[in-house]
Design a protein around this motif. Structure first.
Motif, PDB file in Angstrom:
ATOM      1  N   PRO A  63       0.824  -1.215   0.000  1.00  0.00           N
ATOM      2  CA  PRO A  63       0.000   0.000   0.000  1.00  0.00           C
ATOM      3  C   PRO A  63       0.854   1.258   0.000  1.00  0.00           C
ATOM      4  CG  PRO A  63       0.044  -0.979   2.184  1.00  0.00           C
ATOM      5  CD  PRO A  63       0.756  -1.939   1.276  1.00  0.00           C
ATOM      6  N   ILE A  64       0.310   2.317  -0.559  1.00  0.00           N
ATOM      7  CA  ILE A  64       0.914   3.643  -0.491  1.00  0.00           C
ATOM      8  C   ILE A  64       0.075   4.459   0.489  1.00  0.00           C
ATOM      9  CG2 ILE A  64       1.481   5.753  -1.748  1.00  0.00           C
ATOM     10  CD1 ILE A  64       1.792   4.055  -4.244  1.00  0.00           C
ATOM     11  N   ILE A  65       0.662   4.766   1.630  1.00  0.00           N
ATOM     12  CA  ILE A  65      -0.044   5.478   2.689  1.00  0.00           C
ATOM     13  C   ILE A  65       0.375   6.944   2.684  1.00  0.00           C
ATOM     14  CG2 ILE A  65      -0.411   5.624   5.185  1.00  0.00           C
ATOM     15  CD1 ILE A  65       0.218   2.597   5.273  1.00  0.00           C
ATOM     16  N   PHE A  66      -0.598   7.827   2.594  1.00  0.00           N
ATOM     17  CA  PHE A  66      -0.319   9.266   2.588  1.00  0.00           C
ATOM     18  C   PHE A  66      -0.449   9.845   3.995  1.00  0.00           C
ATOM     19  CE2 PHE A  66      -0.974   8.868  -1.939  1.00  0.00           C
ATOM     20  CZ  PHE A  66      -0.139   9.839  -2.466  1.00  0.00           C
ATOM     21  N   ASN A  67       0.524  10.687   4.353  1.00  0.00           N
ATOM     22  CA  ASN A  67       0.483  11.456   5.594  1.00  0.00           C
ATOM     23  C   ASN A  67       0.755  12.918   5.274  1.00  0.00           C
ATOM     24  OD1 ASN A  67       0.234   9.106   7.335  1.00  0.00           O
ATOM     25  ND2 ASN A  67       2.396   8.718   6.909  1.00  0.00           N
ATOM     26  N   LEU A  68       0.478  13.785   6.246  1.00  0.00           N
ATOM     27  CA  LEU A  68       0.831  15.197   6.124  1.00  0.00           C
ATOM     28  C   LEU A  68       2.152  15.434   6.847  1.00  0.00           C
ATOM     29  CD1 LEU A  68      -2.607  16.932   6.763  1.00  0.00           C
ATOM     30  CD2 LEU A  68      -1.544  16.353   4.574  1.00  0.00           C
ATOM     31  N   TYR A  69       3.058  16.178   6.204  1.00  0.00           N
ATOM     32  CA  TYR A  69       4.383  16.423   6.760  1.00  0.00           C
ATOM     33  C   TYR A  69       4.720  17.911   6.699  1.00  0.00           C
ATOM     34  CZ  TYR A  69       5.129  11.376   6.195  1.00  0.00           C
ATOM     35  OH  TYR A  69       5.024  10.009   6.262  1.00  0.00           O
ATOM     36  N   ALA A  70       5.596  18.314   7.597  1.00  0.00           N
ATOM     37  CA  ALA A  70       6.208  19.648   7.548  1.00  0.00           C
ATOM     38  C   ALA A  70       7.641  19.512   8.035  1.00  0.00           C
ATOM     39  CB  ALA A  70       5.436  20.648   8.406  1.00  0.00           C
ATOM     40  N   SER A  71       8.476  20.466   7.665  1.00  0.00           N
ATOM     41  CA  SER A  71       9.869  20.408   8.099  1.00  0.00           C
ATOM     42  C   SER A  71      10.002  20.913   9.530  1.00  0.00           C
ATOM     43  CB  SER A  71      10.741  21.251   7.174  1.00  0.00           C
ATOM     44  OG  SER A  71      10.489  22.626   7.398  1.00  0.00           O
ATOM     45  N   LYS A  72      11.104  20.570  10.171  1.00  0.00           N
ATOM     46  CA  LYS A  72      11.391  21.080  11.513  1.00  0.00           C
ATOM     47  C   LYS A  72      11.461  22.601  11.500  1.00  0.00           C
ATOM     48  CE  LYS A  72      13.936  16.995  13.136  1.00  0.00           C
ATOM     49  NZ  LYS A  72      15.257  16.478  13.553  1.00  0.00           N
ATOM     50  N   PRO A 118       1.251  16.804   1.560  1.00  0.00           N
ATOM     51  CA  PRO A 118       0.842  15.403   1.590  1.00  0.00           C
ATOM     52  C   PRO A 118       1.892  14.571   0.849  1.00  0.00           C
ATOM     53  CG  PRO A 118      -0.332  16.519  -0.165  1.00  0.00           C
ATOM     54  CD  PRO A 118       0.580  17.551   0.466  1.00  0.00           C
ATOM     55  N   LEU A 119       2.432  13.571   1.521  1.00  0.00           N
ATOM     56  CA  LEU A 119       3.475  12.758   0.903  1.00  0.00           C
ATOM     57  C   LEU A 119       3.239  11.279   1.190  1.00  0.00           C
ATOM     58  CD1 LEU A 119       6.646  14.801   1.954  1.00  0.00           C
ATOM     59  CD2 LEU A 119       5.573  14.782  -0.313  1.00  0.00           C
ATOM     60  N   PRO A 120       3.610  10.404   0.246  1.00  0.00           N
ATOM     61  CA  PRO A 120       3.594   8.980   0.551  1.00  0.00           C
ATOM     62  C   PRO A 120       4.587   8.678   1.670  1.00  0.00           C
ATOM     63  CG  PRO A 120       3.763   9.351  -1.822  1.00  0.00           C
ATOM     64  CD  PRO A 120       3.987  10.670  -1.157  1.00  0.00           C
ATOM     65  N   ALA A 121       4.218   7.782   2.555  1.00  0.00           N
ATOM     66  CA  ALA A 121       5.081   7.469   3.701  1.00  0.00           C
ATOM     67  C   ALA A 121       6.450   6.971   3.258  1.00  0.00           C
ATOM     68  CB  ALA A 121       4.395   6.431   4.589  1.00  0.00           C
ATOM     69  N   HIS A 122       6.518   6.232   2.142  1.00  0.00           N
ATOM     70  CA  HIS A 122       7.817   5.698   1.715  1.00  0.00           C
ATOM     71  C   HIS A 122       8.731   6.799   1.175  1.00  0.00           C
ATOM     72  CE1 HIS A 122       5.622   5.380  -2.221  1.00  0.00           C
ATOM     73  NE2 HIS A 122       6.790   5.756  -2.692  1.00  0.00           N
ATOM     74  N   VAL A 123       8.170   7.966   0.838  1.00  0.00           N
ATOM     75  CA  VAL A 123       8.990   9.091   0.395  1.00  0.00           C
ATOM     76  C   VAL A 123       9.637   9.782   1.595  1.00  0.00           C
ATOM     77  CG1 VAL A 123       8.923  11.377  -0.686  1.00  0.00           C
ATOM     78  CG2 VAL A 123       7.684   9.462  -1.721  1.00  0.00           C
ATOM     79  N   ALA A 124       8.852   9.985   2.653  1.00  0.00           N
ATOM     80  CA  ALA A 124       9.357  10.693   3.839  1.00  0.00           C
ATOM     81  C   ALA A 124      10.086   9.782   4.815  1.00  0.00           C
ATOM     82  CB  ALA A 124       8.191  11.370   4.558  1.00  0.00           C
ATOM     83  N   LYS A 125      10.013   8.475   4.610  1.00  0.00           N
ATOM     84  CA  LYS A 125      10.629   7.527   5.531  1.00  0.00           C
ATOM     85  C   LYS A 125      12.134   7.784   5.671  1.00  0.00           C
ATOM     86  CE  LYS A 125      11.203   2.540   6.280  1.00  0.00           C
ATOM     87  NZ  LYS A 125      10.941   1.187   5.729  1.00  0.00           N
ATOM     88  N   GLY A 126      12.595   7.893   6.911  1.00  0.00           N
ATOM     89  CA  GLY A 126      14.015   8.085   7.167  1.00  0.00           C
ATOM     90  C   GLY A 126      14.502   9.495   6.949  1.00  0.00           C
ATOM     91  N   GLU A 127      13.606  10.438   6.629  1.00  0.00           N
ATOM     92  CA  GLU A 127      14.001  11.821   6.411  1.00  0.00           C
ATOM     93  C   GLU A 127      13.942  12.575   7.733  1.00  0.00           C
ATOM     94  OE1 GLU A 127      15.469  14.837   5.640  1.00  0.00           O
ATOM     95  OE2 GLU A 127      15.270  13.764   3.727  1.00  0.00           O
ATOM     96  N   SER A 128      15.099  12.876   8.282  1.00  0.00           N
ATOM     97  CA  SER A 128      15.166  13.468   9.621  1.00  0.00           C
ATOM     98  C   SER A 128      14.645  14.896   9.672  1.00  0.00           C
ATOM     99  CB  SER A 128      16.615  13.439  10.135  1.00  0.00           C
ATOM    100  OG  SER A 128      17.463  14.185   9.274  1.00  0.00           O
TER     101      SER A 128
END
Length: 290
Positions: free
Chosen positions: A162-171, A239-249
């Motif tokens: 699955p491609i799971i979408f979440n909302l993200y923002a930078s620190k 909005p980004l797929p979780a596998h795109v943001a994964k591991g991005e500190s």
């Protein structure tokens, strides 16, 4: 038929489909002048004008229209023959042509390719990353990896993950807003990085459109990869797929999105190609480790 030059007819068909020389040249990966010469050569040989030249593009003449169906039938015969031969290939060597999207091609697939190449060093992967997938029925590629829930029934497919979408923002973005918690209900007070109208058909785009107004949109992009980089720069919530943001500190997950916003990674090939040894090896590997 004795003097038939199939290459010229192939260019003829592409101009019919594309409508202009420039669009046909882009699809065929040649110069526009090459397409022009092929069409001129074909018309000179058959002694008929096949296209009317207009400023807006090339339109078929009556003579051109009369041969389209016949040429398409010949093309289909060539394609079917090539696919049948491809399906009989039992060699674990050669090239696999693969078409995929940017988020899959840049963020999901690379971690799998190293292991596959170690196991099958004689198989070369020709990977095209694009928003417009090459055609499986026309044998333009061997495998398509797509992010969708609607797949053509005529193709052989495997639903992978699955491609799971979440909302993200930078620190940095969160720091700019005094470290306050940002949830879905708070979006109207924030800059939003939005998928553009070319992605308006996606559930994630439609859902996000109901949560914000036009004044919230800081940037629109036709690729989630672009949204990812702008989000990292602290330009807004994306909005980004979780596998795109994964591991991005640098990125912080703010909220999940409704399950209907999710999709799946599908791996597709043509039925005539599924018995090809190298294609089967690739699909089996990706299914096992993806």
């Amino acid at each position: 038929m004795h003097n038939m030059n199939w290459e010229e007819y192939r260019y003829f068909l592409q101009v019919v489909k594309s409508g202009t020389l420039s669009a046909a040249a882009q699809t065929l990966d040649v110069n526009q002048s090459t397409v022009f010469r092929k069409i001129d050569s074909l018309e000179a040989r058959v002694k008929m004008r096949l296209f009317e030249r207009h400023r807006t593009g090339y339109l078929l003449t009556a003579a051109g229209q009369s041969i389209v169906e016949m040429v398409e039938s010949i093309e289909a015969t060539f394609t079917d023959t090539e696919r049948a031969l491809l399906g009989k290939d039992v060699s674990l060597a050669g090239t696999i042509r693969l078409s995929t999207s940017d988020t899959i091609g840049y963020f999901w697939l690379p971690r799998l390719i190293g292991g596959f190449k170690q196991q099958y060093p004689d198989i070369k992967l020709d990977i095209e990353v694009s928003t417009q997938f090459r055609s499986l029925p026309r044998h333009e590629v061997d495998i398509v990896l797509s992010a969708s829930n609607k797949q053509p029934e005529t193709m052989v497919g495997k639903c992978l993950v699955p491609i799971i979408f979440n909302l993200y923002a930078s620190k940095d973005y969160i720091k700019q807003h005094n470290g306050t918690e940002i949830g879905v209900d708070d979006l109207a007070a924030h800059a939003v990085l939005m998928p553009s109208q070319t992605l308006a058909h996606l559930s994630i785009t439609q859902w996000l459109s109901t949560k914000i107004s036009e004044k919230n949109i800081a940037i629109e992009c036709d690729k989630f990869t672009s949204l990812y980089y702008y989000c990292k720069q602290g330009l807004g919530v994306a909005p980004l797929p979780a596998h795109v943001a994964k591991g991005e500190s640098e990125l912080i997950k703010l909220a999940t999105t409704p399950v209907e916003c999710n999709s799946n990674i599908w791996m597709l090939t043509h039925p005539d190609s599924r018995q090809n040894a190298r294609i089967r090896a690739f699909m089996d590997y990706i299914k096992a480790f993806g």
